[in-house]
Design an enzyme around this catalytic site. Sequence first.
Site, mmCIF file in Angstrom:
data_model
loop_
_atom_site.group_PDB
_atom_site.id
_atom_site.type_symbol
_atom_site.label_atom_id
_atom_site.label_comp_id
_atom_site.label_asym_id
_atom_site.label_seq_id
_atom_site.Cartn_x
_atom_site.Cartn_y
_atom_site.Cartn_z
ATOM 1 N N CYS A 20 0.834 -1.198 0.000
ATOM 2 C CA CYS A 20 0.000 0.000 0.000
ATOM 3 C C CYS A 20 0.868 1.247 0.000
ATOM 4 O O CYS A 20 2.091 1.176 0.042
ATOM 5 C CB CYS A 20 -0.930 0.012 1.216
ATOM 6 S SG CYS A 20 -0.062 0.151 2.784
ATOM 7 N N CYS A 23 3.436 1.654 2.772
ATOM 8 C CA CYS A 23 4.691 0.933 2.560
ATOM 9 C C CYS A 23 5.645 1.787 1.734
ATOM 10 O O CYS A 23 6.846 1.852 2.015
ATOM 11 C CB CYS A 23 4.439 -0.388 1.834
ATOM 12 S SG CYS A 23 3.315 -1.509 2.681
ATOM 13 N N ASP A 422 8.149 25.000 -34.716
ATOM 14 C CA ASP A 422 9.155 25.360 -35.701
ATOM 15 C C ASP A 422 8.570 24.993 -37.070
ATOM 16 O O ASP A 422 7.702 24.122 -37.158
ATOM 17 C CB ASP A 422 10.440 24.570 -35.437
ATOM 18 C CG ASP A 422 11.428 24.685 -36.581
ATOM 19 O OD1 ASP A 422 11.782 25.814 -36.939
ATOM 20 O OD2 ASP A 422 11.813 23.638 -37.127
ATOM 21 N N ASP A 629 12.359 19.885 -34.312
ATOM 22 C CA ASP A 629 12.996 18.654 -34.759
ATOM 23 C C ASP A 629 14.101 18.199 -33.825
ATOM 24 O O ASP A 629 14.793 17.219 -34.111
ATOM 25 C CB ASP A 629 13.528 18.798 -36.196
ATOM 26 C CG ASP A 629 14.583 19.879 -36.316
ATOM 27 O OD1 ASP A 629 15.026 20.408 -35.266
ATOM 28 O OD2 ASP A 629 14.957 20.213 -37.452
ATOM 29 N N ASP A 633 16.428 23.516 -32.525
ATOM 30 C CA ASP A 633 15.338 23.979 -31.672
ATOM 31 C C ASP A 633 15.535 23.593 -30.205
ATOM 32 O O ASP A 633 14.648 23.834 -29.387
ATOM 33 C CB ASP A 633 14.005 23.402 -32.163
ATOM 34 C CG ASP A 633 13.660 23.882 -33.560
ATOM 35 O OD1 ASP A 633 13.699 25.098 -33.788
ATOM 36 O OD2 ASP A 633 13.389 23.042 -34.423
#
Length: 745
Positions: A20, A23, A422, A629, A633
């Site tokens: 859970c 834990c 771009d 790309d 960029d």
Amino acid sequence: MTMQARPQTEFTLPIDGMTCASCVARVEKALKKVPGVTEAEVNLATEQATVHTRDPVARETLAAAIRRTGFGVPDEAAPDAPAVAPREPLLGEGRRVLLAALLSLPLVAPMLLEPFGVQAMLPGGWQALLATPVQFWLGARFYRAGWHALRAGSGNMDLLVALGTSAAYALSLWLLMTGHGHHLYFESAAVVITLVMLGKWLESRAKHRTVEAIRALRALAPETARVIAPDGSEQERPLARVRVGDRVVIRPGERVPVDGEIVEGASHLDESLLTGESLPVAREPGQRVTGGAVNGEGRLIVRTQAIGAETTLARIVRLVESAQAKKAPIQRLVDQVSAVFVPVVIVLALLTLLGWGWVGGDWEVALLRAVAVLVIACPCALGLATPAAIMVGTGAAARHGILIKDAQALEVAQAVRVVAFDKTGTLTAGKPALTGCAPAPGLSEQEVLRLAAALQSGSEHPLARAVNEAARAQASAAAPASTAADLRAKPGRGVSGTVEGRALRLGSQRWMDELGVATAPLHAQAQVWLGEGRTLSWLAEIVPDGPPRLLGALAFGDTLKPGAVEAIGRLRAMGLHTLLLSGDNRSAVEAAGRLLGIDEVRAEVLPGDKAGVIQALREGGRKVAMVGDGLNDAPALAAADVGLAITHSDGTGTDVAMHAAGITLMRGDPGAVADAIDISRRTTRKIRQNLFWAFVYNIVGIPLAAAGLLSPVVAGAAMAASSVSVISNALLLSRWRPGPGLDKR
């Protein structure tokens, strides 16, 4: 003197026995106390801890810290071993659940038959005999885990189950031994343990499905490769023995075992499981292939460029694993709640016991209601709500070529309100194409294109390739009658040559002016093209004993990618503002913006200035995504709230993209941007749904149990159902497919 930051080391450790959210919180707390650890994240769904250390820390030191909390850490596996649990223990747990059910059925069956007038209650001794192995043998795991939690000064789901069922068992045993009471509660203890075990088993089976994306990706890598030996023979070798530079043979129908470059042969490759691109892609000598793709009809010889952990497939697997292991920011709320949840529940159970005992005077009923509070309050669903949705969502995205680096990128992408693009290579093809051909009066377009292609047939110039490709694609244009003779390049002007005895000139307006060619007949069309940012070339013939004759004009430009217009339309339909950022001249960018239907255009922006534009938009209070790309960029991708890097069909840009962006789109299709935002919205919605129901379940269930409206058996069934329902809800994401059926929020 400048202090250099120490490099960080990352460890990934599998953990056994977590049940859970409490834990998870306990393990994270223990790991963060280890000297040298800077960050620790534990994922309940993957059952793994990701630990970052600055000082040298041994893996065994981290494992020992986890073991002190009461959980197991398996020995380190081989680097290429699957990161998923084997199926055998799962089947073993299933048999234990079946045995518990068989022992519990005789205890609960009389209760089910009693409303029909059937009295089949077993004697108390038989009830104790059936319930005892369920309580102390099959349910021993709850005692062990609960004891470890107590020793660590914490609590967890197992402690709640152990306390609740032990109380019911002890009460029944006391009533049996003293002869008091008309009803025993052995069935409550046994059935609760059985239901919790059943819920954990179903949960394990469901979690097993959440890592199917990783399995599918790992399965793409063949175990062997057929290598050409120095003597020319073909030898089949394990991938571990293949080296960079080796020539590998790939027969039709086989999977590509390595990343490399084709040196011989041509074929079509199915890269759908890597890129999400459904159609096979043509590949020929000089082009790259990616390991995991399926070869089509041709035999290929590939020179190896990357193997093992350095292949694109291996990096994709690591990226998906990393995304599934990381926590989303929303998970911090769950962690804060879980840290105090179990102690609060124990206090509430104690208050329920004392309240009903003192007020009602019936301590037997009071104890059962306190047991119901303990059982129904297990925080399993809280711990699974976020990681289960992230695992399924990122896995579904990866199957369709959308690689999400981490959970933060996933959560941020759904909140994006501005998408900046771009232009070159992202929304356009990134190479010149013939976009227009205007013949002079009295000539046909086919004739002009045929003569221009003949003049350019031997050139490798980008504009020449564009002319030749257009000529080949022109169904009605015949092939050039002959190659041009006397070809001469005129730097800065164009090219001259003789075709079929005709002296032709193909070049710029400046050259035409120098030659005395009258371009006025096509002036109007030329102005339209120039307004669209096109590059113009003029075709003329030098006529003996007369003025040069204009034959036609050719326009070149960067064409839009297929589907780019539809991609922008989908984003706008999702309520997003679109922006085109480009360094090209204003006319070309504005023309592209009009064709695409972009909301806003900014032209003549230098690569370094794109990041400033993105930052200004963010300072205006809007979440911004940048799509590029992944090469020039990179600054803008990093400056945005989330960067989306589109890789090219030939595989270039992949390395930079994976490092610069939060999301990598393995398909060159701009439509994948809308798909990425859509899957992030859907995944975040699943997380919120899961957290809502997990919180509501506890907020409603605990008061009902304290009020005596839920028995321990019903509480146990509801607790088990909550965990399974959370994972089942998350698994609905696996049905996601890219396409226009998008969220319009």
